[in-house]
Scaffold this motif. Structure first.
Motif, short mmCIF file in Angstrom:
data_model
loop_
_atom_site.label_atom_id
_atom_site.label_comp_id
_atom_site.label_asym_id
_atom_site.label_seq_id
_atom_site.Cartn_x
_atom_site.Cartn_y
_atom_site.Cartn_z
N GLU A 201 120.25 30.28 -34.50
CA GLU A 201 121.08 29.69 -33.44
C GLU A 201 120.58 30.14 -32.08
N SER A 202 120.61 29.23 -31.12
CA SER A 202 120.27 29.59 -29.75
C SER A 202 121.10 28.72 -28.81
N SER A 203 121.21 29.14 -27.56
CA SER A 203 121.94 28.35 -26.57
C SER A 203 121.27 28.50 -25.22
N TYR A 204 121.43 27.47 -24.41
CA TYR A 204 120.82 27.41 -23.09
C TYR A 204 121.83 26.84 -22.10
N THR A 205 121.89 27.44 -20.92
CA THR A 205 122.65 26.83 -19.84
C THR A 205 121.71 25.90 -19.11
N PHE A 206 122.09 24.63 -19.05
CA PHE A 206 121.17 23.61 -18.57
C PHE A 206 121.80 22.87 -17.40
N ALA A 207 121.04 22.73 -16.32
CA ALA A 207 121.50 21.98 -15.14
C ALA A 207 120.62 20.74 -15.01
N PRO A 208 121.11 19.55 -15.42
CA PRO A 208 120.30 18.34 -15.33
C PRO A 208 119.91 18.02 -13.89
N ALA A 209 118.83 17.27 -13.75
CA ALA A 209 118.37 16.87 -12.42
C ALA A 209 119.28 15.82 -11.81
N ALA A 210 120.04 15.09 -12.64
CA ALA A 210 120.92 14.03 -12.13
C ALA A 210 122.15 14.64 -11.47
N THR A 211 122.58 14.01 -10.39
CA THR A 211 123.71 14.57 -9.63
C THR A 211 125.05 14.33 -10.29
N ASP A 212 125.17 13.29 -11.14
CA ASP A 212 126.48 13.00 -11.73
C ASP A 212 126.67 13.66 -13.09
N VAL A 213 125.71 14.48 -13.52
CA VAL A 213 125.82 15.18 -14.80
C VAL A 213 125.97 16.67 -14.52
N PRO A 214 127.11 17.28 -14.85
CA PRO A 214 127.33 18.69 -14.52
C PRO A 214 126.50 19.62 -15.40
N PRO A 215 126.32 20.88 -14.99
CA PRO A 215 125.65 21.86 -15.85
C PRO A 215 126.37 21.96 -17.19
N GLU A 216 125.63 22.26 -18.23
CA GLU A 216 126.21 22.29 -19.57
C GLU A 216 125.59 23.42 -20.39
N GLU A 217 126.35 23.87 -21.38
CA GLU A 217 125.87 24.86 -22.34
C GLU A 217 125.42 24.12 -23.59
N GLN A 218 124.14 24.17 -23.86
CA GLN A 218 123.56 23.47 -25.00
C GLN A 218 123.39 24.45 -26.16
N VAL A 219 123.87 24.05 -27.33
CA VAL A 219 123.81 24.87 -28.53
C VAL A 219 122.84 24.23 -29.52
N PHE A 220 121.88 25.00 -30.01
CA PHE A 220 120.89 24.53 -30.97
C PHE A 220 121.04 25.30 -32.27
N LEU A 221 121.14 24.57 -33.38
CA LEU A 221 121.28 25.18 -34.70
C LEU A 221 120.15 24.71 -35.60
N CYS A 222 119.51 25.66 -36.26
CA CYS A 222 118.49 25.38 -37.26
C CYS A 222 119.11 25.69 -38.62
N CYS A 223 119.16 24.70 -39.49
CA CYS A 223 119.95 24.82 -40.72
C CYS A 223 119.13 24.41 -41.94
N ARG A 224 119.68 24.79 -43.09
CA ARG A 224 119.09 24.38 -44.38
C ARG A 224 120.20 23.78 -45.24
N ARG A 225 119.88 22.72 -45.94
CA ARG A 225 120.85 22.12 -46.85
C ARG A 225 121.14 23.07 -48.01
N ARG A 226 122.42 23.34 -48.23
CA ARG A 226 122.83 24.12 -49.39
C ARG A 226 122.93 23.20 -50.60
N ASP A 227 122.39 23.66 -51.74
CA ASP A 227 122.39 22.82 -52.95
C ASP A 227 123.25 23.44 -54.03
#
Length: 227
Positions: A201-227
């Motif tokens: 798992e990782s996360s990033y605080t991201f500020a888009p270049a567009a003025t109408d999109v506010p900064p956001e906290e992006q969460v990235f998950l790397c997963c494996r299918r459970r069988d």
């Protein structure tokens, strides 16, 4: 684990409302990559996938957008890449930018167990900022579909924006889209309940270049299918 017929019953019990979603991204087109020029978290998760798969693996890019960076990154790594997106405009751009991959204008719901389209099974699925386009009630069904598409032990990488919202309308690059999100702990529970083990798992605080999109906290998950 939920079987395919039950999954179809669940899909039949809800209304799939895509009103305006594809049209917004048709209009946005290349402006999406201009507004989000730095995708370190997405590229990093793609690198994890590349390091975890065998050469020639088959990967689905779910909500592929313009194909940049993920479909291009995975194709350059020698994988067989198939991308789908609800937006026909995005699919056209992806076909232009990543000619080595195959793209289809499809809804993830089209690929559900027993659904109208069958693209076969995949060694991995990538879903960067695509599940957030669904209402929360549909996200467990989307995860059921992803699990159905994966070979046993298959890998699943995804990203969401951390936010406690459900099918919430927001201005986005001059258009209006509806998005859903979870707080991090709730997102983990949803993914694990869908039959996946979270490996990284990782996360990033991201500020888009567009003025109408506010900064956001992006969460990235790397997963494996459970069988």
């Amino acid at each position: 684990m939920t079987n395919g017929n039950t999954g179809l019953d669940h899909y039949a019990s809800i209304r799939l409302d895509r009103t305006g979603q594809a049209e917004a991204f048709d209009a946005i087109g290349d402006h999406y990559d201009e507004a989000f020029p730095h995708k370190e978290g997405q590229v990093s998760a793609g690198e994890w996938l590349i390091g975890s798969l065998q050469a020639g693996a088959r990967v689905l890019d779910l909500g592929c957008g313009t194909g940049v960076p993920t479909a291009r990154q995975l194709t350059d790594a020698g994988f067989e890449v198939v991308g789908i997106d609800l937006s026909g405009g995005m699919v056209e751009l992806a076909q232009e930018y990543v000619p080595g991959a195959t793209f289809h204008q499809l809804d993830l719901a089209d690929l559900r167990p027993g659904g109208p389209r069958d693209l076969g099974r995949f060694d991995a699925v990538a879903a960067f900022f695509s599940l957030l386009m669904l209402p929360r009630a549909e996200i467990p069904l989307a995860l059921l579909t992803v699990r159905h598409l994966l070979a046993p032990g298959g890998l699943f990488i995804l990203s969401m924006v951390e936010a406690d919202v459900d099918d919430f309308s927001i201005p986005f690059l001059g258009n209006t889209i509806r998005v859903s999100g979870y707080l991090k702990e709730d997102l983990r529970k949803v993914i694990e309940s869908g039959g996946f083990e979270i490996v990284k798992e990782s996360s990033y605080t991201f500020a888009p270049a567009a003025t109408d999109v506010p900064p956001e906290e992006q969460v990235f998950l790397c997963c494996r299918r459970r069988d």
